[in-house]
Design a protein around this motif. Structure first.
Motif, PDB file in Angstrom:
ATOM      1  N   ASP A   1      93.539 105.683   6.000  1.00 26.40           N
ATOM      2  CA  ASP A   1      93.194 104.343   5.980  1.00 26.40           C
ATOM      3  C   ASP A   1      93.304 103.618   7.094  1.00 26.40           C
ATOM      4  OD1 ASP A   1      91.248 103.303   3.930  1.00 26.40           O
ATOM      5  OD2 ASP A   1      92.051 103.631   2.388  1.00 26.40           O
ATOM      6  N   HIS A  58      82.619 104.378   3.055  1.00 24.95           N
ATOM      7  CA  HIS A  58      84.262 104.848   3.462  1.00 24.95           C
ATOM      8  C   HIS A  58      83.750 106.103   2.431  1.00 24.95           C
ATOM      9  CE1 HIS A  58      87.567 105.626   4.950  1.00 24.95           C
ATOM     10  NE2 HIS A  58      88.478 105.742   4.523  1.00 24.95           N
ATOM     11  N   HIS A 103      81.375 103.100 -10.268  1.00 26.53           N
ATOM     12  CA  HIS A 103      81.077 102.884  -8.622  1.00 26.53           C
ATOM     13  C   HIS A 103      79.739 101.720  -8.585  1.00 26.53           C
ATOM     14  CE1 HIS A 103      82.182 106.724  -7.849  1.00 26.53           C
ATOM     15  NE2 HIS A 103      82.776 106.276  -6.902  1.00 26.53           N
ATOM     16  N   TYR A 128      95.175 109.566   1.597  1.00 32.46           N
ATOM     17  CA  TYR A 128      94.577 108.454   2.097  1.00 32.46           C
ATOM     18  C   TYR A 128      95.449 107.657   2.080  1.00 32.46           C
ATOM     19  CZ  TYR A 128      91.493 104.891  -1.128  1.00 32.46           C
ATOM     20  OH  TYR A 128      90.136 104.770  -1.520  1.00 32.46           O
ATOM     21  N   TYR A 152      87.348  95.384   1.718  1.00 35.55           N
ATOM     22  CA  TYR A 152      87.370  96.142   1.028  1.00 35.55           C
ATOM     23  C   TYR A 152      87.154  95.842  -0.821  1.00 35.55           C
ATOM     24  CZ  TYR A 152      89.961  98.408   5.065  1.00 35.55           C
ATOM     25  OH  TYR A 152      90.589  98.241   6.258  1.00 35.55           O
ATOM     26  N   HIS A 181      97.920 100.114  -3.207  1.00 35.39           N
ATOM     27  CA  HIS A 181      97.332 100.774  -2.040  1.00 35.39           C
ATOM     28  C   HIS A 181      96.871 100.100  -0.687  1.00 35.39           C
ATOM     29  CE1 HIS A 181      94.941 103.818   0.557  1.00 35.39           C
ATOM     30  NE2 HIS A 181      93.699 102.935   0.311  1.00 35.39           N
ATOM     31  N   PHE A 182      96.144  98.821  -1.008  1.00 27.23           N
ATOM     32  CA  PHE A 182      95.523  98.372  -0.123  1.00 27.23           C
ATOM     33  C   PHE A 182      96.404  97.714   0.722  1.00 27.23           C
ATOM     34  CE2 PHE A 182      91.138  99.500  -1.143  1.00 27.23           C
ATOM     35  CZ  PHE A 182      91.198 100.180  -0.321  1.00 27.23           C
ATOM     36  N   ASP A 201      83.273  97.312   3.667  1.00 26.39           N
ATOM     37  CA  ASP A 201      83.965  98.763   3.284  1.00 26.39           C
ATOM     38  C   ASP A 201      83.689  98.554   1.292  1.00 26.39           C
ATOM     39  OD1 ASP A 201      84.709 100.266   1.846  1.00 26.39           O
ATOM     40  OD2 ASP A 201      86.030 100.735   4.146  1.00 26.39           O
ATOM     41  N   THR A 224      87.032  97.569  -4.133  1.00 19.94           N
ATOM     42  CA  THR A 224      87.106  98.421  -4.309  1.00 19.94           C
ATOM     43  C   THR A 224      87.738  97.777  -6.489  1.00 19.94           C
ATOM     44  OG1 THR A 224      89.475  98.900  -4.112  1.00 19.94           O
ATOM     45  CG2 THR A 224      88.071  99.802  -2.730  1.00 19.94           C
ATOM     46  N   GLY A 256      84.190 109.741   0.823  1.00 15.48           N
ATOM     47  CA  GLY A 256      85.010 110.804   0.396  1.00 15.48           C
ATOM     48  C   GLY A 256      84.880 112.188   0.072  1.00 15.48           C
ATOM     49  N   SER A 293      81.362 103.479  -1.025  1.00 13.21           N
ATOM     50  CA  SER A 293      82.791 104.817  -1.561  1.00 13.21           C
ATOM     51  C   SER A 293      82.128 105.579  -2.071  1.00 13.21           C
ATOM     52  CB  SER A 293      83.498 103.911  -0.786  1.00 13.21           C
ATOM     53  OG  SER A 293      83.297 103.279   0.374  1.00 13.21           O
ATOM     54  N   PRO A 294      81.220 106.403  -3.150  1.00 10.65           N
ATOM     55  CA  PRO A 294      81.424 107.734  -3.524  1.00 10.65           C
ATOM     56  C   PRO A 294      82.497 108.991  -2.566  1.00 10.65           C
ATOM     57  CG  PRO A 294      79.713 107.747  -3.480  1.00 10.65           C
ATOM     58  CD  PRO A 294      79.761 106.363  -1.814  1.00 10.65           C
ATOM     59  N   ASN A 295      82.324 109.696  -4.064  1.00 10.22           N
ATOM     60  CA  ASN A 295      82.842 110.769  -3.950  1.00 10.22           C
ATOM     61  C   ASN A 295      82.454 112.417  -3.685  1.00 10.22           C
ATOM     62  OD1 ASN A 295      85.643 109.461  -2.881  1.00 10.22           O
ATOM     63  ND2 ASN A 295      86.334 109.345  -4.984  1.00 10.22           N
ATOM     64  N   GLU A 317      85.113 109.659   5.069  1.00  8.00           N
ATOM     65  CA  GLU A 317      87.393 110.274   5.678  1.00  8.00           C
ATOM     66  C   GLU A 317      87.184 111.540   6.280  1.00  8.00           C
ATOM     67  OE1 GLU A 317      89.349 110.201   1.898  1.00  8.00           O
ATOM     68  OE2 GLU A 317      88.330 108.776   0.607  1.00  8.00           O
ATOM     69  N   GLN A 362      93.042 100.009  -7.113  1.00  9.26           N
ATOM     70  CA  GLN A 362      93.820 100.106  -5.897  1.00  9.26           C
ATOM     71  C   GLN A 362      94.804  98.865  -5.277  1.00  9.26           C
ATOM     72  OE1 GLN A 362      91.384 102.272  -3.431  1.00  9.26           O
ATOM     73  NE2 GLN A 362      89.860 103.153  -5.459  1.00  9.26           N
TER      74      GLN A 362
HETATM   75  N1  ARG Z   1      86.033 106.952  -2.731  1.00  7.15           N
HETATM   76  C1  ARG Z   1      86.918 105.909  -3.264  1.00  7.15           C
HETATM   77  C2  ARG Z   1      86.758 105.818  -4.690  1.00  7.15           C
HETATM   78  O1  ARG Z   1      85.873 106.239  -5.124  1.00  7.15           O
HETATM   79  C3  ARG Z   1      86.493 104.572  -2.180  1.00  7.15           C
HETATM   80  C4  ARG Z   1      87.096 104.555  -0.727  1.00  7.15           C
HETATM   81  C5  ARG Z   1      86.993 102.733  -0.757  1.00  7.15           C
HETATM   82  N2  ARG Z   1      87.310 102.695   1.193  1.00  7.15           N
HETATM   83  C6  ARG Z   1      88.579 102.451   1.300  1.00  7.15           C
HETATM   84  N3  ARG Z   1      88.507 102.482   3.507  1.00  7.15           N
HETATM   85  N4  ARG Z   1      89.549 102.990   0.774  1.00  7.15           N
HETATM   86  O2  ARG Z   1      88.519 105.511  -5.178  1.00  7.15           O
END
Ligand code: ARG
Length: 575
Positions: A316, A160, A134, A312, A334, A343-344, A120, A336, A162, A123-125, A259, A340
């Motif tokens: 996940d 993944h 990124h 979030y 993952y 979070h994980f 994974d 990132t 956003g 994963s940009p937004n 997402e 984070q």
């Molecule tokens: N979109 C998130 C960001 O820009 C990262 C996602 C990472 N992957 C996940 N499964 N949470 O911070």
């Protein structure tokens, strides 16, 4: 089979001959940190002796009586507290290289136990430009996926994206009230970014604007056709931008399940967590508490806000469940940034509460920030985040100046192509070389230098070898395939032995998620090649030596190319 592997298997047999009931499968043979002591070593006997309360040197001596590695190694030595040191016979090194020259291997084996690994990354937004932050996830994740694939694992890459969240409330207000269609056509991301900033600023001054944004969001979540249509357009425009960048970087995904793909799962998921007593209500919201986990005790994970919205974490958890059901992976990685981490930890712990401990390994591969030369977060002069597209343009432009200075006679189109490969390579390598968990300083001059641990240096080493073949009339594969390897000069032997460890390094990259191991291996390889080339004439040598040395050149070039490919970096024949 590679020599270290042969030693390993024979060592395991010898240990079993001495201690029949021991589990010797984990006895590894690894490169000696100091070549003074040998080429490979094993420290496995020390822990074995410890666990059985035996004298380690005595155990080592006993194992040696059962160990026959005489075709591969010189006399095996017991060192220190019970290390075994192995020095390869030159004949065995030569044999391995000859097999590689015949195309039987390139110093690595496919894994005997292929795993399914989901990566994974990136994963940009949506509706935001991809920025320099990124790049690390994209480049690291791509490189890990490439390494694991090369080693024979089944790799599934999933972006993944956003594409859901509270930002769409403001974006919808902006789109409906302030959209400039002409600007959207010219620079869609720029326009969406402008809209977001506009409404964001207005919201700070005026609470009514925020309320409006909340209502647009609720309508979107409720399935309002108009809002869904705008939302879909925003995604499509963003995806176009992502695709352009990925094409430039040579990065591909098997899946891009954003997402929003998991939205239908979120309600039933929270209901299930509640029914199983894993989540409970707290101040109107629903959260998972980790009372039995000292690290997370103070950090419950919210899965439904008091307004009914999801987090979030909820997405996940749904994603994890989907991946487990769909692909039955052995591992999910993952990639990132380090912010984070909590979070994980929460997601992994919550998933284990929910689905029980499983054999599936969950790894958060995190990284530090990119800093400017002033040691502060990397920004443009005006203090904005650096857009990835702009950064890549600059890399190519700077590389073009360097290439044009060095090789002004090459046609412009060729110089442009070299600049593309070198510029992108430099940026990627600068990102992969540092220990990923430390911050690194972004410095153009350093990453583009032809001397030093850089992509251009390695690409140059590769093109220099290719130029040897252009000068000789030898076709590498043919001449190399036929030649017996005659290794005599110390530089020749050092280079040959280094090549043998390519696969061990690839394995470590995949196990510890650290492409920097490979960067350093390739840098050393190029250094050893230079020492060889300065001390051992190739084209001027007699026929037999020439063929042998050309084979060594060719194998070095092939490992450099394959290694750079794992890092996602291209090569050119001429620079
Ligand atoms: N979109 C998130 C960001 O820009 C990262 C996602 C990472 N992957 C996940 N499964 N949470 O911070």
């Amino acid at each position: 089979m590679l020599p270290h592997k042969q030693i390993e298997i024979r060592l395991q047999l010898a240990v079993r001959a001495v201690l029949p009931e021991s589990d010797s499968s984990s006895f590894l043979v690894r490169p000696c940190p100091d070549p003074k002591f040998g080429d490979y070593q094993s420290n496995a006997l020390m822990s074995l002796a410890k666990s059985r309360k035996l004298n380690p040197r005595q155990l080592a001596a006993e194992v040696l009586t059962k160990l026959d590695v005489s075709e591969i190694c010189e006399k095996v030595e017991i060192a220190g507290a019970g290390f075994l040191n192995f020095r390869l016979k030159i004949s065995s090194v030569a044999q391995s290289l000859e097999a590689a020259a015949r195309g039987e291997h390139l110093f690595f084996d496919k894994s005997a136990h292929p795993c399914t690994v989901v990566v994974d990354f990136s994963s940009p937004n949506v509706a935001k430009p991809m920025h320099v932050g990124h790049i690390r996830s994209t480049i690291l994740g791509d490189s890990l996926a490439r390494a694991l694939r090369l080693l024979g694992h089944r790799v599934i890459t999933d972006n993944h994206i956003g594409d859901w969240g509270t930002q769409f409330g403001k974006l919808l207000v902006g789109w409906k009230k302030h959209l400039a269609r002409a600007s959207l056509a010219a620079d869609p991301i720029g326009e969406m970014e402008r809209l977001y900033k506009l409404v964001n600023a207005a919201g700070e001054a005026d609470e009514k604007v925020l309320e409006e944004a909340r209502q647009e969001l609720v309508k979107l979540q409720g399935g309002d056709e108009e809002n869904l249509k705008i939302w879909r357009e925003m995604i499509a425009l963003s995806q176009k931008q992502f695709d352009t960048i990925y094409a430039r970087l040579g990065v591909k995904f098997d899946h891009s399940l954003g997402e929003s793909f998991y939205n239908p799962q979120l309600n039933p998921l929270v209901d299930d967590l509640l029914a199983k007593g894993i989540a409970r209500e707290s101040e109107g919201a629903i959260a998972i508490f980790f009372d039995d986990n000292p690290q997370l005790k103070e950090h419950p994970a919210l899965v439904r806000k008091s307004d009914g919205g999801f987090n979030y974490t909820t997405t996940d958890l749904a994603t994890l469940e989907y991946r487990q059901k769909t692909w039955q992976p052995d591992e999910i990685i993952y990639v990132t940034d380090g912010r984070q981490q909590l979070h994980f930890q929460q997601v992994f712990a919550a998933f284990h509460k929910w689905h029980g401990e499983s054999k599936m390994n969950l790894a958060h591969v995190w990284f530090g920030s990119i800093l400017g030369e002033d040691g502060r977060p990397f920004k443009t002069r005006s203090g904005e985040t650096v857009k990835l597209a702009v950064l890549l343009d600059e890399a190519e432009e700077r590389a073009f100046k360097i290439v044009s200075g060095k090789s002004p006679d090459l046609p412009e189109a060729q110089r442009r192509e070299i600049a593309r490969v070198v510029g992108l390579g430099a940026v990627k390598y600068a990102d992969l070389l540092p220990n990923r968990q430390s911050d690194y300083v972004f410095c153009w001059d350093k990453m583009l230098a032809l001397n030093g641990n850089t992509a251009p240096y390695l690409q140059y080493a590769y093109s220099r070898i290719r130029s040897i073949f252009r000068k000789s009339d030898a076709v590498p594969a043919q001449s190399a395939g036929a030649a017996p390897l005659a290794l005599s000069a110390p530089e020749e032997i050092a280079l040959a032995k280094h090549l043998l460890n390519f696969g061990l390094v690839l394995g470590a990259v995949g196990e510890e998620f650290r492409p920097n191991f490979l960067c350093n291996f390739l840098f050393e390889l190029a250094g050893k090649f230079t020492a060889f080339y300065e001390n051992c004439p190739v084209l001027k040598a007699d026929d037999a030596t020439r063929a042998s040395r050309l084979a060594l050149c060719d194998l070095t070039a092939r490992v450099l190319k394959q290694g750079l490919d794992v890092l996602g970096i291209e090569t050119v024949e001429q620079m």
